[in-house]
Design an enzyme around this catalytic site. Sequence first.
Site, PDB file in Angstrom:
ATOM      1  NE  ARG A   1      -4.951  -7.842  -7.260  1.00 10.55           N
ATOM      2  CZ  ARG A   1      -5.867  -7.158  -7.925  1.00 10.55           C
ATOM      3  NH1 ARG A   1      -5.732  -6.934  -9.213  1.00 10.55           N
ATOM      4  NH2 ARG A   1      -6.925  -6.687  -7.315  1.00 10.55           N
TER       5      ARG A   1
ATOM      6  CD  GLU B   1      -3.955  -3.485   5.375  1.00 11.45           C
ATOM      7  OE1 GLU B   1      -4.817  -2.884   4.699  1.00 11.45           O
ATOM      8  OE2 GLU B   1      -3.529  -4.625   5.097  1.00 11.45           O
TER       9      GLU B   1
ATOM     10  CG  HIS C   1      -1.796  -1.141   1.376  1.00 12.26           C
ATOM     11  ND1 HIS C   1      -2.526  -1.656   0.328  1.00 12.26           N
ATOM     12  CD2 HIS C   1      -2.096  -1.917   2.455  1.00 12.26           C
ATOM     13  CE1 HIS C   1      -3.236  -2.684   0.750  1.00 12.26           C
ATOM     14  NE2 HIS C   1      -2.986  -2.873   2.025  1.00 12.26           N
TER      15      HIS C   1
ATOM     16  CG  HIS D   1       0.438  -6.669   3.163  1.00 11.65           C
ATOM     17  ND1 HIS D   1       0.792  -5.425   2.679  1.00 11.65           N
ATOM     18  CD2 HIS D   1      -0.906  -6.764   2.982  1.00 11.65           C
ATOM     19  CE1 HIS D   1      -0.284  -4.801   2.252  1.00 11.65           C
ATOM     20  NE2 HIS D   1      -1.337  -5.594   2.417  1.00 11.65           N
TER      21      HIS D   1
END
Length: 332
Positions: free
Chosen positions: A209, A132, A114, A189
């Site tokens: 991605r 997150e 991200h 991740h």
Amino acid sequence: METARKIRERKGYLEMENKEILFLTPVFKEMVWGGNRMGEEFHYALSSDHIGECWGISAHPHGDCEVREGAFKGKKLSELWKEEPGLFGHYEAEGFPLLIKIIDAKQDLSIQVHPNDAYAKEKEKGSLGKTECWYVLDCEEGSSLVIGHNAGSREQMKEMIEKGQWQEFLRQLPIHKGDFIQIDPGTVHAIKGGLLILETQQSSDITYRLYDYGRMVDGKPRQLHLEKSMDVITVPAKDVSSSVKGTLGLPADTRNALEANQYYTVWKIKVEKGCAFAQDYPFMNMSVVEGEGTVNGQKIKKGDHFVLPCGFGEVELQGEMCLIASAAGKVG
């Protein structure tokens, strides 16, 4: 002629007795890697056997939750944020800043990364970045997650990605039920198949991605974002030894802080004999992840998501249950 009460309500300053709990109706997302476990675990009514995400507390335009009961029944959370700022302590943010979701990974999710706020603002039409964290609701013995990578330089990272050396590039860590993992922007991740996770994040739907196992959707491979991914990956990756925190031994009937950063503070609350505390933040998000009980006398159960508004006052939890709670920003 408007009464003083009406004027206060119009301005967003609701009287204390009207600051009721905001119970929300989740929004469900069909994903190629999703399953039907949320129906079994939380008794949600699912429309598909491939539901990967439940957005339990969200005002994001891609999934805006509705208030399910009370004075604001049928209102979107985004509408309340704009029309009733007093409910959220007039918190200074363009939109509701957090998004709470449950993830059911029947299959491995793609390898992702991200961006931070600055990169997302420039490259993604002003979007927030995505910081997150994950709380592992359930997993099988011997489960693992992808967190971080083994490249020592940006040149080595690029070479390993371009050659598809995923086994050498990716770091995997063992995880257990009750583990907590913080995922900063720039961290490579992936959630692996068989995991059920509650995620607290910035209100952003931006994901880059990096690799998707050659998976096909409608006969076509899913879009990858190699250039943007390599732009934002942190190199070298931070030490992963402190990435996973076990929480099963934390004391019951109190708020246990799991993470505090500029975007959110997250707590775990295991209720056994009863727990009470003051809700003195602009607002507090709460998700019941195990059991059932009451909050200030109102029944709550596993799968419920709700917001305690500003000025709510004393919170009294009774029953046998576990909740994950969060507030925006780094708070005491």
